[in-house]
Design an enzyme around this catalytic site. Structure first.
Site, PDB file in Angstrom:
ATOM      1  NE  ARG A  77      33.331 -35.466  17.265  1.00 16.60           N
ATOM      2  CZ  ARG A  77      33.518 -34.235  17.843  1.00 16.60           C
ATOM      3  NH1 ARG A  77      33.051 -33.175  17.261  1.00 16.60           N
ATOM      4  NH2 ARG A  77      33.940 -34.198  18.861  1.00 16.60           N
ATOM      5  CG  ASN A  79      28.015 -30.387  29.046  1.00 16.50           C
ATOM      6  OD1 ASN A  79      28.577 -31.021  28.106  1.00 16.50           O
ATOM      7  ND2 ASN A  79      28.721 -29.706  29.747  1.00 16.50           N
ATOM      8  CG  ASP A  93      29.624 -33.758  30.220  1.00 19.73           C
ATOM      9  OD1 ASP A  93      29.088 -33.017  29.475  1.00 19.73           O
ATOM     10  OD2 ASP A  93      30.754 -34.464  30.182  1.00 19.73           O
ATOM     11  CB  CYS A 110      50.325 -30.922  34.012  1.00 17.56           C
ATOM     12  SG  CYS A 110      51.266 -29.502  34.676  1.00 17.56           S
ATOM     13  CB  CYS A 135      47.468 -32.355  27.702  1.00 23.69           C
ATOM     14  SG  CYS A 135      46.211 -31.043  27.403  1.00 23.69           S
TER      15      CYS A 135
HETATM   16 CA    CA Z   1      30.529 -32.153  28.076  1.00 26.43          CA
END
Ligand code: CA
Length: 613
Positions: free
Chosen positions: A60, A198, A243, A540, A543
């Site tokens: 970032r 989280n 989350d 898998c 990604c």
């Molecule tokens: Ca998270």
């Protein structure tokens, strides 16, 4: 940027040079007026580390201080580079080596110290922030955001009382609370504000079975710049169960509220409430929902959420809004002092939460604690995913205007003294709106989506606008057809504008042709192909995409060549493509597993080839 991966960095301009970071933690320097490259620094990230990264190999942004550029690296280092030459001045490992920690957040320099947090709550780590001497790279302080194993004793007295808000054996999965984005400084108060993430795992009943607020998860934590010691905290989501990180941007401003000047922090975290907090004391001033939230019905006068008990219990499967991507995530907000409005991207969406009560910590893989195969009864109603740009009045706690977007997810914002608000979108549009009412004034079409925020700067009296384009992230990687991350993937690039600019973009890359019929075969029964699908979904999919269809930033396995298939187990188990970002999985998969996964991918390739026109 030489990469198809997600681009999330905010560029910096210093003395006519523009510094920006890109995928795999590269740092680039350009002449800010001409775009002429000055240097590129490749920190040599171990690309197999991608296995412990939830949300793409992003960075970032850099920090700048006294002739050096600072940046975190995906594999947990902090590097200091000479701003003129790009030569390494020093580097330190900020996380345990070969651990599930990673760094994607921007480095920040305050008071001669470089501050860096980390990521990895989904993989079972304990969050902390470190401060290094900008000159030498020596560690000055390290502050943990959640308590550790009580049998080792807590590092500080205030972590001792934080530990009383936890139960069970939370430290085994680290507890989470990673500070992966917002770290902000108030030089007047000499306080650093840390946005804390989280819990690890996500679900309170398996993380902290006796309940509790689980401090300082999902909190804004204020510490002293000198030594990292606790000053105050405000917890947005006590006992986080969804989350709901509070790592989102922390915006400092002086506002007049009820006739009184207040020094505030404004935050629109994942949980869907817009908060105004007194930054001297941590006192809650106000908070209102800025998106659909079904986990709570509102906030008490003290700023504690009034929870929906069904969302807390998570019996069976429960649709909860917002989902883990948040009503708003890392995308920078902007404030216009004249309109008094805050501009940020908002998403409406939900997720089906189901708890895996048999979950056990496993250092080799993700540690979220969800039951991803759950197909029993559900409560709640799924939310239709939509997204928009909102202008929010933080004093009145209400929406002033909004602009609906074609895709739910859109980019960070910039407000200018000229009364404009700039924002990019997933479809590649960069747009300017009138700050007072959202009237559309200008648009530019880029080949790829734009998630990062624009900046503006002057060189020799000429105002420029810069933004880093490139569309990736977890939703592109997962590529769920019902997902929220819709947008155009393609080459990452830095776009710089000025009035009467004359540059043109190169033609877009050609679309890939139809999926070819694979020539390779693997002997497998239909049952083994089904087992391969299950293994694919476990190891898998995050990604290479749902149904083996790539979202565009990682290889589409249906297009794997005969040569790739011949060396398939060398790639999946042996790690021969680790330097390209494909980690080895020999600690989790066997040769027989790999044969089944390969058979599933080949079956998907044949299905896709036969269904294409
Ligand atoms: Ca998270």
């Amino acid at each position: 940027m030489g990469s198809l991966r997600g681009m999330e960095a905010t560029p910096l301009v210093v003395d006519g040079a523009l510094y920006v970071t890109s995928a795999w933690s590269f740092i680039h320097a350009f002449d800010a007026a001409t775009g002429e490259p000055m240097w590129t620094y490749d920190p040599g990230v171990d690309r197999a580390h991608a296995r412990f990264v939830c949300c793409d190999v992003v960075n970032r942004g850099p920090a700048y201080y006294k002739g050096r550029v600072y940046a975190g690296t995906l594999d947990g280092r902090l590097v200091a580079v000479d701003a003129e030459t790009g030569e390494l001045a020093w580097e330190v490992q900020t996380t345990p080596e070969n651990s599930a920690y990673s760094v994607t957040g921007a480095a920040r320099v305050f008071d001669g110290k470089v501050l860096i947090g980390n990521s990895g709550a989904e993989f079972g780590v304990r969050g902390y922030v470190s401060a290094y001497d900008a000159e030498s790279g020596a560690l000055i302080w390290r502050t943990y955001t959640v308590p550790g194993d009580p049998s080792d004793g807590q590092e500080t007295e205030w972590l001792e009382w934080a530990a009383e808000t936890w139960s069970g054996e939370w430290w085994k999965a680290g507890g989470g609370g990673t500070a992966w984005d917002a770290i902000v400084y108030d030089p007047e108060l000499e306080l650093v504000y840390i946005g804390v993430g989280n819990g690890s795992p996500w679900y309170e009943r398996i993380r902290s079975p006796g309940g509790g607020d689980n401090l300082f998860l999902s909190s804004i934590l204020a510490v002293r710049i000198t030594d990292g010691e606790y000053v105050w905290h405000y917890q947005t989501t006590p006992g986080d169960n969804w989350d709901y990180t509070a790592t989102q941007p922390l915006m400092l401003a002086d506002l007049e509220i009820d006739g009184r000047g207040r020094k505030v922090i404004m935050q629109a975290p994942k949980n869907g409430f817009f908060y105004v907090i007194d930054r001297e004391t941590g006192e809650f001033i106000s908070g209102e929902a800025f998106a659909q939230v079904t986990w709570a019905t509102g906030l008490t006068p003290e700023g504690r959420p009034i929870e929906n008990p069904v969302a807390r219990d998570l019996t069976g499967g429960v649709h909860v809004a917002p989902g883990p991507a948040g009503s708003h995530s890392w995308h920078p907000m902007s404030f216009h002092p004249e309109t008094g409005l805050v501009y940020f991207p908002v998403m409406e969406h939900s997720i089906l939460h189901a708890v895996n009560d048999d979950w056990d910590y496993d250092a080799r893989t993700e540690n979220i604690g969800g039951d991803w195969e759950y197909d029993g009864p559900t409560a709640g109603t799924p939310t239709v995913s939509t997204g928009h740009l909102v202008a929010w009045d933080p004093v009145g706690q209400r929406e002033a205007w909004r602009v609906e977007h074609p895709d739910p997810l859109s980019g960070g914002t910039l407000a200018t003294a000229g009364g404009l608000v700039f924002q990019g979108r997933g479809d590649g549009q960069l747009r300017a709106y009138r700050a007072s009412d959202g009237h559309l004034l200008w648009g530019f079409q880029n080949e790829t989506g734009i998630a990062a925020p624009p900046i503006t700067f002057q060189v020799d009296g000429v105002q420029h606008l810069a933004v880093l384009a490139g569309w990736g992230g977890p939703d592109v990687l997962f590529n769920d057809p019902e997902g929220i991350g819709g947008g155009r993937t393609g080459p990452g690039r830095l776009l710089v504008f000025k009035l009467d600019g004359e540059a043109t973009l190169p033609p877009p890359a050609p679309e890939p042709g139809p999926i070819p019929v694979p020539t390779f075969t693997v002997a497998a029964t239909p049952a083994e192909v089904d087992e391969g699908a299950t293994l694919y979904n476990d190891f898998c999919i995050s990604c290479h995409g749902a149904d083996a269809v790539s979202g565009g930033i990682t290889p589409d396995l249906r297009r794997a060549t005969e040569a790739v298939h011949q060396t398939f187990s060398d790639i999946v188990l042996g790690g021969v493509r680790a330097p390209l970002g494909m980690p080895p999985f020999d600690d989790l998969l066997t040769e027989e597993d790999v044969r089944r996964i390969q058979a599933y991918i080949l079956s998907r390739a044949r299905e896709s080839a036969s269904s294409s026109p």
